[in-house]
Scaffold this active site. Structure first.
Site, mmCIF file in Angstrom:
data_model
loop_
_atom_site.group_PDB
_atom_site.id
_atom_site.type_symbol
_atom_site.label_atom_id
_atom_site.label_comp_id
_atom_site.label_asym_id
_atom_site.label_seq_id
_atom_site.Cartn_x
_atom_site.Cartn_y
_atom_site.Cartn_z
ATOM 1 C CG ASP A 220 -1.827 -1.083 1.191
ATOM 2 O OD1 ASP A 220 -2.015 -1.861 0.468
ATOM 3 O OD2 ASP A 220 -2.791 -0.892 2.057
ATOM 4 C CG HIS A 363 2.215 0.043 4.468
ATOM 5 N ND1 HIS A 363 2.218 -0.911 5.314
ATOM 6 C CD2 HIS A 363 1.107 0.535 4.218
ATOM 7 C CE1 HIS A 363 0.872 -1.085 5.802
ATOM 8 N NE2 HIS A 363 0.297 0.075 5.211
HETATM 9 ZN ZN ZN Z 1 -2.504 3.135 3.388
#
Ligand code: ZN
Length: 407
Positions: A220, A363
């Site tokens: 992400d 991430h």
């Molecule tokens: Zn996020």
């Protein structure tokens, strides 16, 4: 030359149905060649390209048995493609090692063969796997039953319809069967552009089906300066991931987002600016819409997955995502990499929590991500050792691609 096109085939890029009348009705009795050495009576063929794969369907008046197409005895049905400036290529189906196989120039072609009924064979393969080019082709089909020798083929210089008139008892049947009997079909191999994906089922998910040991890596908050290194690592490991990107970061990193798709990863929507959209409302819809538009401008691809920032979700947000063709996706494995707990901790948590159908959250943007990057190969190798395979989220959820065919 007559090439009647069946109405059911109109959606196909290339599609012909050879007339069965010439082959089977002229002599009265339908031809049956169950014995070895007879002709294999393929009466119709259709070609299509619905997706990445070219589909060829052969139909016969008789059962297409493994014995008839035994590779060791030369049995095969081939479609020969003649394309400008390259040598003709025959793509053949044959029976070998107890399996239907697609073969071209002595090499196996990756693809699938199914037999929906005993008189029908259905081949699917990517044109590139058989070294076919995008563009027009002259095409014909040649079927040879197992045990048909070269001498036999020569001796039986009669066409099938002539043979059918004479009693099979006094005439050796021809070994080979060609469609069309004269001339060629005209076909086109299309270039395939993946323009999106198609969601179905639950409006929001946090895991995939647990039946198999398949898992999805998701990243992400990119694309960021770290993302190209994540892509290199994935290429080295030979596994795909799914990237939930921030809309406002897409246009400046358009080539990175294109590379994600080119490498076989999935691109998905993580809102325009990482706002908390849990309350839903019209503002949430425009965040989603603007992000998809930015991804489409950069890549031509429209996502079918959305991940709410902070995992903050609600019924209104989910229905707004669904209305834009996207499933809302949370996660089931969270190594908390954004807290930078150390590479070892990220790896251990990921390995400890992963299960069949797992969706692993990590991430590639939004902060320092070298620990996450370092953890990736250890997580991938560790899970592979435990028998897991890595797939994109769309594959994990069983979604199909949207395909556009281009000349
Ligand atoms: Zn996020």
């Amino acid at each position: 030359m007559r090439t009647p096109v069946a109405a059911a085939c109109l959606a196909f890029s290339l599609c012909f149905a050879a007339s069965a009348s010439a082959a089977t009705t002229q002599g009265g009795e339908p031809h049956t060649a169950k014995a070895e050495g007879g002709a294999l009576d393929v009466v119709s063929v259709s070609f299509g390209q619905r997706s990445r794969e070219l589909e060829i369907v052969y139909r016969s008046t008789e059962a297409i048995t493994p014995q008839l197409l035994a590779e060791v005895k030369g049995g095969q049905i081939c479609t020969v493609f003649e394309q400008a400036s390259i040598a003709a290529r025959a793509v053949c189906v044959t029976r070998s090692n107890g399996k239907w196989q697609i073969v071209s120039r002595g090499e196996r072609v990756e693809g699938s063969v199914s037999q929906p009924r005993e008189s029908e064979l259905r081949l699917r393969f990517e044109p590139a796997a058989a070294k076919l080019r995008v563009g027009l082709a002259d095409v014909y089909v040649n079927a040879t039953a197992a045990g048909c020798s070269a001498q036999q083929a020569k001796a039986a210089k009669v066409t099938w319809s002539e043979a059918a008139i004479v009693s099979a008892a006094v005439l050796e049947l021809p070994c080979e069967h060609r469609l069309p009997r004269v001339g060629n079909y005209r076909a086109r191999v299309w270039d395939v552009v993946v323009s999106g994906c198609r969601r179905h089922g639950a409006g929001q998910v946090s895991r995939g089906p647990s039946g198999s040991k398949r898992v999805a890596l998701t990243y992400d908050d990119g694309p960021s300066t770290y993302t190209p290194a994540f892509l290199r690592e994935l290429r080295k490991l030979g596994v795909p991931a799914t990237f939930f990107v921030i809309g406002q970061q897409v246009s400046a990193n358009a080539s990175v987002v294109r590379a994600m798709l080119r490498d076989g990863n999935m691109v998905a929507n993580h809102s325009w600016n990482h706002a908390n959209l849990g309350g839903g409302g019209a503002g949430a819809s425009s965040q989603l819409r603007d992000t998809n538009a930015a991804i489409r401008r950069a890549t031509g691809f429209t996502p079918c997955l959305f991940r709410p920032p902070y995992g903050s979700t609600g019924a209104d947000l989910v229905s707004r995502a669904n209305a834009q063709g996207m499933t809302s996706v949370l996660w089931s494995v969270d190594p908390l990499d954004w807290r930078t707990p150390g590479t070892g901790a990220i790896v251990n948590t990921a390995l400890g929590q992963t299960h069949g159908g797992g969706i692993i959250l990590s991430h590639d943007g939004g902060g320092p991500r070298s620990q996450t990057l370092e953890a990736m190969p250890q997580i991938v190798r560790g899970l592979k050792r435990r028998g897991y395979t890595f797939v994109t989220l769309t594959d994990l959820l069983g979604y199909s691609e949207r395909i556009t065919l281009a000349k």
